[in-house]
Design a protein around this motif. Structure first.
Motif, PDB file in Angstrom:
ATOM      1  N   VAL A  96     -55.946   2.004 -17.293  1.00 13.35           N
ATOM      2  CA  VAL A  96     -56.261   1.950 -18.730  1.00 13.35           C
ATOM      3  C   VAL A  96     -54.994   2.180 -19.552  1.00 13.35           C
ATOM      4  O   VAL A  96     -54.744   1.500 -20.555  1.00 13.35           O
ATOM      5  N   ILE A  97     -54.183   3.130 -19.110  1.00 16.02           N
ATOM      6  CA  ILE A  97     -52.961   3.472 -19.839  1.00 16.02           C
ATOM      7  C   ILE A  97     -51.961   2.314 -19.825  1.00 16.02           C
ATOM      8  O   ILE A  97     -51.284   2.058 -20.826  1.00 16.02           O
ATOM      9  N   ARG A  98     -51.892   1.602 -18.728  1.00 14.19           N
ATOM     10  CA  ARG A  98     -50.910   0.512 -18.594  1.00 14.19           C
ATOM     11  C   ARG A  98     -51.397  -0.794 -19.229  1.00 14.19           C
ATOM     12  O   ARG A  98     -50.595  -1.708 -19.440  1.00 14.19           O
ATOM     13  N   SER A  99     -52.666  -0.897 -19.522  1.00 13.33           N
ATOM     14  CA  SER A  99     -53.211  -2.157 -20.031  1.00 13.33           C
ATOM     15  C   SER A  99     -52.856  -2.358 -21.504  1.00 13.33           C
ATOM     16  O   SER A  99     -52.981  -1.444 -22.317  1.00 13.33           O
ATOM     17  N   ASP A 100     -52.420  -3.570 -21.840  1.00 18.50           N
ATOM     18  CA  ASP A 100     -52.123  -3.876 -23.239  1.00 18.50           C
ATOM     19  C   ASP A 100     -53.361  -4.374 -23.977  1.00 18.50           C
ATOM     20  O   ASP A 100     -53.282  -4.740 -25.148  1.00 18.50           O
ATOM     21  N   GLU A 101     -54.510  -4.373 -23.291  1.00 20.13           N
ATOM     22  CA  GLU A 101     -55.754  -4.782 -23.927  1.00 20.13           C
ATOM     23  C   GLU A 101     -56.483  -3.621 -24.582  1.00 20.13           C
ATOM     24  O   GLU A 101     -57.443  -3.828 -25.326  1.00 20.13           O
ATOM     25  N   THR A 102     -56.070  -2.409 -24.275  1.00 15.41           N
ATOM     26  CA  THR A 102     -56.752  -1.225 -24.808  1.00 15.41           C
ATOM     27  C   THR A 102     -56.107  -0.780 -26.114  1.00 15.41           C
ATOM     28  O   THR A 102     -54.899  -0.893 -26.306  1.00 15.41           O
ATOM     29  N   SER A 103     -56.935  -0.241 -26.991  1.00 18.15           N
ATOM     30  CA  SER A 103     -56.440   0.255 -28.276  1.00 18.15           C
ATOM     31  C   SER A 103     -55.846   1.648 -28.102  1.00 18.15           C
ATOM     32  O   SER A 103     -55.999   2.290 -27.049  1.00 18.15           O
ATOM     33  N   ALA A 104     -55.189   2.137 -29.141  1.00 19.48           N
ATOM     34  CA  ALA A 104     -54.560   3.458 -29.091  1.00 19.48           C
ATOM     35  C   ALA A 104     -55.573   4.576 -28.809  1.00 19.48           C
ATOM     36  O   ALA A 104     -55.291   5.464 -27.997  1.00 19.48           O
ATOM     37  N   PRO A 105     -56.757   4.587 -29.452  1.00 22.98           N
ATOM     38  CA  PRO A 105     -57.723   5.660 -29.151  1.00 22.98           C
ATOM     39  C   PRO A 105     -58.151   5.681 -27.684  1.00 22.98           C
ATOM     40  O   PRO A 105     -58.287   6.763 -27.097  1.00 22.98           O
ATOM     41  N   ILE A 106     -58.356   4.513 -27.081  1.00 24.08           N
ATOM     42  CA  ILE A 106     -58.754   4.457 -25.668  1.00 24.08           C
ATOM     43  C   ILE A 106     -57.622   4.970 -24.788  1.00 24.08           C
ATOM     44  O   ILE A 106     -57.837   5.776 -23.873  1.00 24.08           O
ATOM     45  N   THR A 107     -56.406   4.521 -25.064  1.00 26.17           N
ATOM     46  CA  THR A 107     -55.245   4.969 -24.294  1.00 26.17           C
ATOM     47  C   THR A 107     -55.043   6.475 -24.432  1.00 26.17           C
ATOM     48  O   THR A 107     -54.726   7.164 -23.456  1.00 26.17           O
ATOM     49  N   GLY A 108     -55.251   6.982 -25.639  1.00 30.00           N
ATOM     50  CA  GLY A 108     -55.081   8.416 -25.877  1.00 30.00           C
ATOM     51  C   GLY A 108     -56.050   9.260 -25.063  1.00 30.00           C
ATOM     52  O   GLY A 108     -55.671  10.300 -24.501  1.00 30.00           O
ATOM     53  N   VAL A 109     -57.300   8.834 -24.973  1.00 32.00           N
ATOM     54  CA  VAL A 109     -58.291   9.576 -24.185  1.00 32.00           C
ATOM     55  C   VAL A 109     -57.940   9.528 -22.702  1.00 32.00           C
ATOM     56  O   VAL A 109     -58.062  10.524 -21.988  1.00 32.00           O
ATOM     57  N   ALA A 110     -57.486   8.371 -22.211  1.00 35.95           N
ATOM     58  CA  ALA A 110     -57.086   8.253 -20.804  1.00 35.95           C
ATOM     59  C   ALA A 110     -55.892   9.155 -20.501  1.00 35.95           C
ATOM     60  O   ALA A 110     -55.824   9.772 -19.427  1.00 35.95           O
ATOM     61  N   LEU A 111     -54.956   9.243 -21.427  1.00 35.33           N
ATOM     62  CA  LEU A 111     -53.811  10.148 -21.253  1.00 35.33           C
ATOM     63  C   LEU A 111     -54.264  11.604 -21.186  1.00 35.33           C
ATOM     64  O   LEU A 111     -53.765  12.387 -20.368  1.00 35.33           O
ATOM     65  N   SER A 112     -55.207  11.969 -22.029  1.00 35.36           N
ATOM     66  CA  SER A 112     -55.751  13.336 -21.997  1.00 35.36           C
ATOM     67  C   SER A 112     -56.418  13.624 -20.661  1.00 35.36           C
ATOM     68  O   SER A 112     -56.314  14.733 -20.125  1.00 35.36           O
ATOM     69  N   SER A 113     -57.101  12.625 -20.103  1.00 36.26           N
ATOM     70  CA  SER A 113     -57.765  12.800 -18.817  1.00 36.26           C
ATOM     71  C   SER A 113     -56.747  13.055 -17.708  1.00 36.26           C
ATOM     72  O   SER A 113     -56.933  13.954 -16.870  1.00 36.26           O
ATOM     73  N   VAL A 114     -55.675  12.276 -17.697  1.00 35.54           N
ATOM     74  CA  VAL A 114     -54.627  12.471 -16.687  1.00 35.54           C
ATOM     75  C   VAL A 114     -53.994  13.847 -16.842  1.00 35.54           C
ATOM     76  O   VAL A 114     -53.738  14.547 -15.849  1.00 35.54           O
ATOM     77  N   TYR A 115     -53.769  14.268 -18.077  1.00 30.95           N
ATOM     78  CA  TYR A 115     -53.181  15.591 -18.324  1.00 30.95           C
ATOM     79  C   TYR A 115     -54.072  16.700 -17.762  1.00 30.95           C
ATOM     80  O   TYR A 115     -53.588  17.641 -17.123  1.00 30.95           O
ATOM     81  N   LYS A 116     -55.373  16.598 -17.991  1.00 28.16           N
ATOM     82  CA  LYS A 116     -56.291  17.628 -17.500  1.00 28.16           C
ATOM     83  C   LYS A 116     -56.299  17.681 -15.984  1.00 28.16           C
ATOM     84  O   LYS A 116     -56.347  18.765 -15.394  1.00 28.16           O
ATOM     85  N   ILE A 117     -56.250  16.520 -15.340  1.00 28.09           N
ATOM     86  CA  ILE A 117     -56.239  16.497 -13.879  1.00 28.09           C
ATOM     87  C   ILE A 117     -54.951  17.122 -13.341  1.00 28.09           C
ATOM     88  O   ILE A 117     -54.976  17.902 -12.378  1.00 28.09           O
ATOM     89  N   LEU A 118     -53.831  16.814 -13.975  1.00 28.18           N
ATOM     90  CA  LEU A 118     -52.543  17.358 -13.514  1.00 28.18           C
ATOM     91  C   LEU A 118     -52.459  18.864 -13.680  1.00 28.18           C
ATOM     92  O   LEU A 118     -51.739  19.534 -12.928  1.00 28.18           O
ATOM     93  N   THR A 119     -53.156  19.404 -14.653  1.00 30.51           N
ATOM     94  CA  THR A 119     -53.071  20.845 -14.923  1.00 30.51           C
ATOM     95  C   THR A 119     -54.189  21.646 -14.261  1.00 30.51           C
ATOM     96  O   THR A 119     -54.355  22.825 -14.548  1.00 30.51           O
TER      97      THR A 119
END
Length: 242
Positions: A96-119
């Motif tokens: 989702v993060i790498r896709s250029d088809e997703t909007s900023a809000p979608i990318t932002g939520v996916a980034l938050s998900s990765v952050y939570k998993i890493l922490t």
């Protein structure tokens, strides 16, 4: 009696290993919640909402399919999380993060998900295939692409990129990152610092703070390479004991 003693020692060692990691059911529930969060934002988007209106698995976009497939799998995994390849549960979010088809809000939520998993302290140097997984995370985050709809949402995504990259460097699995990936992280953050000069004050402050923390974290590892000599073989850095 000796056999019983050995069995008890093995059980104690296994129990200590289990105690280091969060409950596997709780982790599965958390990842499931993150999947739902990403899908919910997609559902509210005009472009992605059509995939839900059709209600046909065959017509679903592969990003939606991969998230739904992960949701079905996470509760069926019987092994402890540190024995599961992190790429299996990170890949759908990274796509989702790498896709250029997703909007900023979608990318932002996916980034938050990765952050939570890493922490979550699930991924450390003992996790299976952790080196390749951490490289996958860095490559995906630094290749983040999204559709810019407004300046505010763009700044949010940039701030979350900084947050995830800092988590990569400060996490327990950071020792598995290569010199090349550390340089990529620093260069990416530096570009955002430079870019933030034309953005809002909040992004500027967070970007500068992230750079300071990156430098501090990187130099804090110098104590771990005491009495060693750095050599280069075929362009890659190796450490040799002196």
């Amino acid at each position: 009696m000796q056999m019983q003693t050995d069995l008890n020692a093995i059980e104690d060692q296994y129990g200590q290993c289990e105690a280091k990691y969060p409950n596997k059911t709780a982790i599965a529930c958390m990842i499931n919640a993150e999947i739902s969060a990403v899908l919910a934002v997609m559902r509210r988007n005009v472009r992605w909402g059509v995939h839900y209106m059709l209600d046909d698995d065959q017509s679903e976009h592969f990003l939606v399919q991969s998230l739904k497939t992960l949701r079905r799998q996470i509760f069926s995994w019987q092994n402890q999380w540190h024995t599961i390849n992190p790429a299996l549960y990170l890949q759908p979010f990274l796509d989702v993060i790498r896709s250029d088809e997703t909007s900023a809000p979608i990318t932002g939520v996916a980034l938050s998900s990765v952050y939570k998993i890493l922490t979550l302290d699930v991924i450390d140097q003992h996790t299976v295939n952790v080196g390749d997984s951490m490289h996958l995370v860095v490559d995906s985050i630094t290749s983040c692409r999204f559709e810019v709809t407004d300046p505010g949402s763009e700044e949010v995504v940039l701030m979350k990129i900084l947050q995830v990259l800092l988590a990569c460097v400060k996490g327990k699995a950071s020792v598995m990152l290569s010199n090349q990936h550390i340089c990529t992280i620093v260069n990416t953050c530096f570009r955002i610092v430079h870019q933030a000069g034309t953005k809002g004050e909040l992004l500027q402050r967070i970007a500068r703070y992230t750079m300071h923390e990156l430098v501090r974290s990187i130099f804090s590892h110098l104590q771990n390479i005491d009495n060693t000599k750095c050599g280069f073989i075929n362009g890659s850095a190796t450490l040799k004991q002196v």
